[in-house]
Design a protein around this motif. Structure first.
Motif, PDB file in Angstrom:
ATOM      1  N   TYR A 278      11.491  -6.838  -5.673  1.00  0.00           N
ATOM      2  CA  TYR A 278      10.136  -7.410  -5.603  1.00  0.00           C
ATOM      3  C   TYR A 278       9.365  -6.899  -6.818  1.00  0.00           C
ATOM      4  O   TYR A 278       8.931  -5.755  -6.851  1.00  0.00           O
ATOM      5  CB  TYR A 278       9.500  -6.969  -4.279  1.00  0.00           C
ATOM      6  CG  TYR A 278       8.016  -7.166  -4.129  1.00  0.00           C
ATOM      7  CD1 TYR A 278       7.357  -8.280  -4.652  1.00  0.00           C
ATOM      8  CD2 TYR A 278       7.258  -6.239  -3.425  1.00  0.00           C
ATOM      9  CE1 TYR A 278       5.982  -8.437  -4.487  1.00  0.00           C
ATOM     10  CE2 TYR A 278       5.895  -6.394  -3.246  1.00  0.00           C
ATOM     11  CZ  TYR A 278       5.270  -7.493  -3.783  1.00  0.00           C
ATOM     12  OH  TYR A 278       3.912  -7.654  -3.623  1.00  0.00           O
ATOM     13  N   ASN A 279       9.237  -7.785  -7.823  1.00  0.00           N
ATOM     14  CA  ASN A 279       8.727  -7.337  -9.130  1.00  0.00           C
ATOM     15  C   ASN A 279       7.462  -8.051  -9.571  1.00  0.00           C
ATOM     16  O   ASN A 279       7.115  -7.992 -10.747  1.00  0.00           O
ATOM     17  CB  ASN A 279       9.795  -7.558 -10.205  1.00  0.00           C
ATOM     18  CG  ASN A 279      10.969  -6.637 -10.020  1.00  0.00           C
ATOM     19  OD1 ASN A 279      10.789  -5.450  -9.784  1.00  0.00           O
ATOM     20  ND2 ASN A 279      12.169  -7.174 -10.103  1.00  0.00           N
ATOM     21  N   CYS A 280       6.768  -8.762  -8.663  1.00  0.00           N
ATOM     22  CA  CYS A 280       5.592  -9.527  -9.104  1.00  0.00           C
ATOM     23  C   CYS A 280       4.739  -8.667 -10.043  1.00  0.00           C
ATOM     24  O   CYS A 280       4.299  -7.566  -9.675  1.00  0.00           O
ATOM     25  CB  CYS A 280       4.761  -9.990  -7.909  1.00  0.00           C
ATOM     26  SG  CYS A 280       3.249 -10.857  -8.408  1.00  0.00           S
TER      27      CYS A 280
ATOM     28  N   CYS B  83       1.306  -8.008  -8.223  1.00  0.00           N
ATOM     29  CA  CYS B  83       1.096  -7.356  -6.915  1.00  0.00           C
ATOM     30  C   CYS B  83       2.191  -6.424  -6.447  1.00  0.00           C
ATOM     31  O   CYS B  83       2.029  -5.781  -5.409  1.00  0.00           O
ATOM     32  CB  CYS B  83       0.802  -8.409  -5.840  1.00  0.00           C
ATOM     33  SG  CYS B  83       2.227  -9.425  -5.382  1.00  0.00           S
ATOM     34  N   SER B  84       3.306  -6.335  -7.151  1.00  0.00           N
ATOM     35  CA  SER B  84       4.340  -5.441  -6.631  1.00  0.00           C
ATOM     36  C   SER B  84       3.995  -3.977  -6.892  1.00  0.00           C
ATOM     37  O   SER B  84       3.740  -3.591  -8.040  1.00  0.00           O
ATOM     38  CB  SER B  84       5.695  -5.736  -7.273  1.00  0.00           C
ATOM     39  OG  SER B  84       6.606  -4.726  -6.866  1.00  0.00           O
TER      40      SER B  84
ATOM     41  N   ASN C 164       6.521  -2.396  -9.500  1.00  0.00           N
ATOM     42  CA  ASN C 164       6.608  -2.769 -10.921  1.00  0.00           C
ATOM     43  C   ASN C 164       5.727  -1.833 -11.731  1.00  0.00           C
ATOM     44  O   ASN C 164       4.502  -1.976 -11.755  1.00  0.00           O
ATOM     45  CB  ASN C 164       6.175  -4.230 -11.107  1.00  0.00           C
ATOM     46  CG  ASN C 164       6.369  -4.699 -12.541  1.00  0.00           C
ATOM     47  OD1 ASN C 164       6.468  -3.882 -13.458  1.00  0.00           O
ATOM     48  ND2 ASN C 164       6.415  -6.000 -12.736  1.00  0.00           N
TER      49      ASN C 164
ATOM     50  N   THR D  49      -4.550 -13.534 -15.224  1.00  0.00           N
ATOM     51  CA  THR D  49      -3.587 -13.101 -14.208  1.00  0.00           C
ATOM     52  C   THR D  49      -4.306 -12.668 -12.928  1.00  0.00           C
ATOM     53  O   THR D  49      -3.903 -13.030 -11.815  1.00  0.00           O
ATOM     54  CB  THR D  49      -2.740 -11.924 -14.745  1.00  0.00           C
ATOM     55  OG1 THR D  49      -2.043 -12.360 -15.911  1.00  0.00           O
ATOM     56  CG2 THR D  49      -1.749 -11.430 -13.713  1.00  0.00           C
TER      57      THR D  49
ATOM     58  N   GLU E 154      -3.796 -14.575  -9.431  1.00  0.00           N
ATOM     59  CA  GLU E 154      -3.174 -13.876  -8.299  1.00  0.00           C
ATOM     60  C   GLU E 154      -4.027 -13.946  -7.039  1.00  0.00           C
ATOM     61  O   GLU E 154      -3.506 -14.063  -5.929  1.00  0.00           O
ATOM     62  CB  GLU E 154      -2.903 -12.415  -8.683  1.00  0.00           C
ATOM     63  CG  GLU E 154      -2.055 -11.657  -7.685  1.00  0.00           C
ATOM     64  CD  GLU E 154      -0.576 -12.096  -7.675  1.00  0.00           C
ATOM     65  OE1 GLU E 154      -0.187 -12.892  -8.554  1.00  0.00           O
ATOM     66  OE2 GLU E 154       0.147 -11.621  -6.790  1.00  0.00           O
TER      67      GLU E 154
ATOM     68  N   TRP F 154      -2.636 -15.243  -3.274  1.00  0.00           N
ATOM     69  CA  TRP F 154      -2.784 -14.519  -1.999  1.00  0.00           C
ATOM     70  C   TRP F 154      -3.735 -15.261  -1.052  1.00  0.00           C
ATOM     71  O   TRP F 154      -3.575 -15.214   0.169  1.00  0.00           O
ATOM     72  CB  TRP F 154      -3.226 -13.075  -2.260  1.00  0.00           C
ATOM     73  CG  TRP F 154      -2.047 -12.212  -2.615  1.00  0.00           C
ATOM     74  CD1 TRP F 154      -1.367 -12.212  -3.797  1.00  0.00           C
ATOM     75  CD2 TRP F 154      -1.372 -11.275  -1.772  1.00  0.00           C
ATOM     76  NE1 TRP F 154      -0.321 -11.316  -3.749  1.00  0.00           N
ATOM     77  CE2 TRP F 154      -0.302 -10.720  -2.520  1.00  0.00           C
ATOM     78  CE3 TRP F 154      -1.567 -10.830  -0.468  1.00  0.00           C
ATOM     79  CZ2 TRP F 154       0.566  -9.765  -1.989  1.00  0.00           C
ATOM     80  CZ3 TRP F 154      -0.704  -9.871   0.063  1.00  0.00           C
ATOM     81  CH2 TRP F 154       0.350  -9.351  -0.694  1.00  0.00           C
TER      82      TRP F 154
ATOM     83  N   TYR G 259      10.416 -19.144  -0.717  1.00  0.00           N
ATOM     84  CA  TYR G 259       9.481 -18.210  -1.366  1.00  0.00           C
ATOM     85  C   TYR G 259       9.291 -16.916  -0.582  1.00  0.00           C
ATOM     86  O   TYR G 259       8.331 -16.191  -0.818  1.00  0.00           O
ATOM     87  CB  TYR G 259       8.132 -18.909  -1.606  1.00  0.00           C
ATOM     88  CG  TYR G 259       8.232 -19.984  -2.668  1.00  0.00           C
ATOM     89  CD1 TYR G 259       8.096 -19.674  -4.013  1.00  0.00           C
ATOM     90  CD2 TYR G 259       8.522 -21.295  -2.308  1.00  0.00           C
ATOM     91  CE1 TYR G 259       8.220 -20.653  -4.978  1.00  0.00           C
ATOM     92  CE2 TYR G 259       8.657 -22.286  -3.283  1.00  0.00           C
ATOM     93  CZ  TYR G 259       8.500 -21.953  -4.614  1.00  0.00           C
ATOM     94  OH  TYR G 259       8.634 -22.920  -5.580  1.00  0.00           O
TER      95      TYR G 259
END
Ligand code: DCC
Length: 160
Positions: free
Chosen positions: A17-19, A22-23, A26, A65, A69, A73, A150
């Protein structure tokens, strides 16, 4: 304000999970967290100088960004499914000075027409000045497609 749970924040998702936005896993990303306040979704983020464009000013791409984002959400929490950005128009109103500290981004659902959700979002600097705003269109998938393609976990996963 109610905290939104990040349903993908599980040890099994580290490395998966690399968003960028939001991750929490990352290390190059923004690691955003979200709150809900009535019809608005909110995120707060503390910029560092490594996110500058012009000296002292938060890069416009990072601002975009943040605005994008909040839309993603918002779709997941308010429309209870997942979507992808199909269009966004950003107006940069004032420079976001990094030295002013934490920025706040708020998003709100404006309408849904067919598969397209229209979302408005604003970014406020550390003094609470509106410095950028966006009009976003999100292509919204039916919930079964969102779950299958998704990793949309269902609305209950966003609340403790
Ligand atoms: C995990 C951590 C997360 C962490 C949380 C992450 C939050 C992320 C927020 C970040 C937001 C982004 O950056 S999103 C990334 C930037 N945006 C994008 O990449 C979007 C790129 N653009 C597109 O993909 C396209 O232009 C679309 C989908 C927007 C519109 O395409 P279109 O040509 O007009 O639409 P269309 O083909 O009719 O439909 C698209 C697909 O949906 C399917 N589809 C449509 N309606 C239905 C339906 N009722 N039932 C079944 N399926 C349907 C179609 O079969 C098709 O599948 P098929 O034929 O495809 O199989």
């Amino acid at each position: 304000m109610k905290k939104i749970r990040n349903p993908w924040k599980e040890p099994k998702n580290i490395g998966e999970y690399n968003c960028f936005a939001c991750s929490p896993y990352n290390s190059s990303g923004l690691q955003l967290e979200f709150w809900e306040n009535h019809d608005e979704l909110i995120t707060k983020w503390n910029p560092e100088r490594s996110y500058e464009g012009w000296i002292g000013v938060l890069h416009g791409g990072i601002q975009a960004t943040l605005l994008d984002e909040i839309g993603g959400w918002l779709v997941m929490v308010k429309l209870k499914t997942a979507g992808v950005t199909s269009n966004m128009q950003v107006s940069y109103l004032k420079p976001v000075k990094v030295s002013k500290g934490e920025v706040t981004v708020k998003g709100k659902l404006e309408s849904v027409e067919g598969r397209i959700a229209k979302i408005s979002a604003s970014l406020y600097d550390g003094d609470g000045e509106e410095c950028a705003k966006a009009e976003l269109s999100y292509f919204v998938f039916p919930e079964n497609i969102a779950k299958a393609r998704y990793q949309y976990p269902g609305i209950d996963a966003f609340y403790d």
